[in-house]
Design a protein around this motif. Structure first.
Motif, PDB file in Angstrom:
ATOM      1  N   ASP A 245     -16.950   7.297  -2.949  1.00 24.68           N
ATOM      2  CA  ASP A 245     -16.791   6.846  -4.332  1.00 24.68           C
ATOM      3  C   ASP A 245     -15.534   7.395  -4.996  1.00 24.68           C
ATOM      4  O   ASP A 245     -14.948   6.746  -5.870  1.00 24.68           O
ATOM      5  N   THR A 246     -15.071   8.581  -4.578  1.00 24.57           N
ATOM      6  CA  THR A 246     -13.938   9.213  -5.259  1.00 24.57           C
ATOM      7  C   THR A 246     -12.779   9.563  -4.336  1.00 24.57           C
ATOM      8  O   THR A 246     -11.684   9.837  -4.820  1.00 24.57           O
TER       9      THR A 246
ATOM     10  N   TRP B 218      -8.822   4.133  -6.173  1.00 26.11           N
ATOM     11  CA  TRP B 218      -8.309   5.497  -6.106  1.00 26.11           C
ATOM     12  C   TRP B 218      -7.441   5.654  -4.863  1.00 26.11           C
ATOM     13  O   TRP B 218      -7.528   4.872  -3.914  1.00 26.11           O
ATOM     14  N   THR B 219      -6.597   6.656  -4.897  1.00 24.87           N
ATOM     15  CA  THR B 219      -5.735   6.997  -3.768  1.00 24.87           C
ATOM     16  C   THR B 219      -5.702   8.511  -3.633  1.00 24.87           C
ATOM     17  O   THR B 219      -5.584   9.226  -4.631  1.00 24.87           O
TER      18      THR B 219
ATOM     19  N   VAL C  46      -6.552   4.997   0.671  1.00 25.08           N
ATOM     20  CA  VAL C  46      -6.637   4.200  -0.539  1.00 25.08           C
ATOM     21  C   VAL C  46      -7.876   3.326  -0.490  1.00 25.08           C
ATOM     22  O   VAL C  46      -8.260   2.826   0.569  1.00 25.08           O
ATOM     23  N   ALA C  47      -8.543   3.178  -1.649  1.00 28.52           N
ATOM     24  CA  ALA C  47      -9.699   2.295  -1.803  1.00 28.52           C
ATOM     25  C   ALA C  47      -9.278   1.120  -2.673  1.00 28.52           C
ATOM     26  O   ALA C  47      -8.794   1.313  -3.796  1.00 28.52           O
ATOM     27  N   ILE C  48      -9.452  -0.106  -2.166  1.00 28.27           N
ATOM     28  CA  ILE C  48      -8.966  -1.310  -2.833  1.00 28.27           C
ATOM     29  C   ILE C  48     -10.132  -2.251  -3.077  1.00 28.27           C
ATOM     30  O   ILE C  48     -10.936  -2.520  -2.179  1.00 28.27           O
TER      31      ILE C  48
ATOM     32  N   VAL D 173       0.848  -1.186   0.000  1.00 30.31           N
ATOM     33  CA  VAL D 173       0.000   0.000   0.000  1.00 30.31           C
ATOM     34  C   VAL D 173       0.886   1.239   0.000  1.00 30.31           C
ATOM     35  O   VAL D 173       1.669   1.450   0.928  1.00 30.31           O
ATOM     36  N   ALA D 174       0.773   2.043  -1.029  1.00 28.70           N
ATOM     37  CA  ALA D 174       1.584   3.255  -1.143  1.00 28.70           C
ATOM     38  C   ALA D 174       1.220   4.247  -0.047  1.00 28.70           C
ATOM     39  O   ALA D 174       0.055   4.409   0.300  1.00 28.70           O
ATOM     40  N   GLY D 175       2.251   4.895   0.507  1.00 32.22           N
ATOM     41  CA  GLY D 175       2.027   5.921   1.510  1.00 32.22           C
ATOM     42  C   GLY D 175       2.107   5.424   2.932  1.00 32.22           C
ATOM     43  O   GLY D 175       1.954   6.206   3.868  1.00 32.22           O
ATOM     44  N   SER D 176       2.370   4.109   3.130  1.00 27.78           N
ATOM     45  CA  SER D 176       2.476   3.588   4.486  1.00 27.78           C
ATOM     46  C   SER D 176       3.844   3.919   5.066  1.00 27.78           C
ATOM     47  O   SER D 176       4.793   4.222   4.355  1.00 27.78           O
ATOM     48  N   ASP D 177       3.960   3.838   6.397  1.00 27.88           N
ATOM     49  CA  ASP D 177       5.223   4.126   7.064  1.00 27.88           C
ATOM     50  C   ASP D 177       6.344   3.237   6.571  1.00 27.88           C
ATOM     51  O   ASP D 177       7.495   3.643   6.521  1.00 27.88           O
ATOM     52  N   ALA D 178       6.011   1.985   6.243  1.00 31.11           N
ATOM     53  CA  ALA D 178       7.028   1.019   5.877  1.00 31.11           C
ATOM     54  C   ALA D 178       7.226   0.913   4.374  1.00 31.11           C
ATOM     55  O   ALA D 178       7.889   0.016   3.896  1.00 31.11           O
ATOM     56  N   GLU D 179       6.651   1.810   3.603  1.00 27.61           N
ATOM     57  CA  GLU D 179       6.805   1.790   2.152  1.00 27.61           C
ATOM     58  C   GLU D 179       8.281   1.926   1.792  1.00 27.61           C
ATOM     59  O   GLU D 179       9.001   2.749   2.356  1.00 27.61           O
TER      60      GLU D 179
END
Length: 363
Positions: free
Chosen positions: A134-135, A99-100, A88-90, A50-56
């Motif tokens: 939704d967005t 979307w993110t 983020v919506a998965i 998941v982009a944007g996480s602490d561990a990215e």
């Protein structure tokens, strides 16, 4: 030794309570990944970073230095996760990101997510943000004076949050404040609010449980502070107690866990029904992992703390129904769905039968 119903090993330590929906379970790990597992068999379905996480990778954060992903929520085939810097919506079937949004600022504590029919409510530290489901478009955001304790409770067009010394409600649609009710807390922040049948229930830092009218904030009742108990040897012990985990609310009973390792059950008028000490010799400075975090399953209260043992009591009488020893000490609290109790223990996701605490087969 108790046989688990099934177990599934993942790539990193599981950090948050499993998120359940339909026949799938979603777990977040300290490496910033989220994985989907089939509930009936434990078969892995998909996994993604998941982009944007602490561990990215490349974020400069040490693995496990903070919760990489906050506790998310799922609805209508979409999983919503708030990371250190984004939402983020998965898609739950494929793992593809719909979307993110990177409009959220970073925080040292894990964000939390609550859902309504059309909105997402994200709480973190001293901020409440509401976005379109939704967005991901931001609708409004407000800063509060004190740190929010866990996820918001949303009901009847109101967003209800609990902070260190007060509980507040905000209009879901435009973010205007509706009411504020002071509490007794003097040190701990208390528990997140839970709304049931128009009443907001929340724990306090002194061990009291409060019931407020969700629409007006008017106090209906409060239980007395519970800072003493009788230990296994019959000695009365004194220790500062607080309710930090969300109350578990059923149609006739409310179960709460206190930091002195007691589990208390009251009725919907706040009258005490029964109480149990969940960890022997709890007066000897119990760890955070010893604290009770109950769930209610039909007529059972199941103690879901992060301890080697798991125990169930009758909701009405407090009589012990079953007690089992788990194979590994959990790293998450319990989640319940379709007759199963699920929790993470290190890199492994375990499932038990909720009625008996065990199962007839293992994957």
């Amino acid at each position: 030794m108790v046989k688990t119903r099934w177990k599934a090993a993942l790539g990193a330590r599981i950090t948050c309570r499993p998120i359940l929906s339909g026949e799938a379970c979603f777990v977040t790990c300290e490496d910033g990944s989220v994985s989907a597992v089939e509930l009936t068999s434990g078969r892995p379905l998909w996994s993604r970073q998941v982009a944007g996480s602490d561990a990215e990778p490349g974020s400069g954060r040490r693995l496990g230095s903070a919760s990489a992903l906050g506790c998310g929520a799922v609805a209508d085939g979409v999983l919503y996760l708030a990371t250190a810097r984004s939402l983020v919506a998965i898609e739950t079937t494929t793992g593809r990101a719909r979307w993110t949004t990177d409009l959220l600022t970073g925080a040292d504590t894990a964000p939390t997510v609550a859902l309504t029919e059309d909105e997402i409510v994200v709480t973190r530290q001293k901020q409440i943000s509401v976005l379109r489901r939704d967005t991901g478009t931001p609708l409004w955001s407000v800063a509060v004076d004190e740190e929010v304790t866990g996820p918001a409770a949303v009901d009847g067009g109101l967003v209800v949050i609990n902070c260190r010394t007060q509980c507040s409600a905000w209009d879901l649609h435009d973010g205007t404040p509706v009411w504020t009710t002071p509490r007794n807390s003097y040190f701990y922040g208390g528990s997140p609010a839970v709304i049931h049948a128009g009443v907001a229930y929340m724990g306090d830092g002194d061990g009291s449980l409060h019931a407020l009218d969700a629409e007006t904030g008017e106090l209906r009742w409060s239980t007395r502070s519970h800072n003493s108990w009788v230990d296994a040897d019959g000695w009365k012990r004194q220790k500062s107690a607080a309710i930090l985990m969300p109350p578990a609310v059923a149609e006739s009973r409310i179960a709460v866990g206190l930091t002195n390792c007691t589990l208390q059950c009251v009725d919907l008028r706040g009258e005490a029904q029964w109480m149990h000490l969940t960890t022997p010799y709890a007066f000897m400075n119990p760890r955070a992992s010893d604290l009770p975090d109950p769930v209610i399953v039909d007529d059972l209260v199941i103690e879901g703390g992060r301890k080697p043992t798991m125990q169930a009591w009758d909701l009405r009488t407090g009589a012990e129904v079953w007690k089992v020893r788990r194979r590994r000490t959990p790293t998450t609290s319990l989640a319940y769905a379709s007759g199963r109790l699920l929790y993470g223990a290190g890199r492994t996701l375990f499932a038990h039968d909720a009625r008996t605490g065990k199962g007839p087969w293992t994957l």
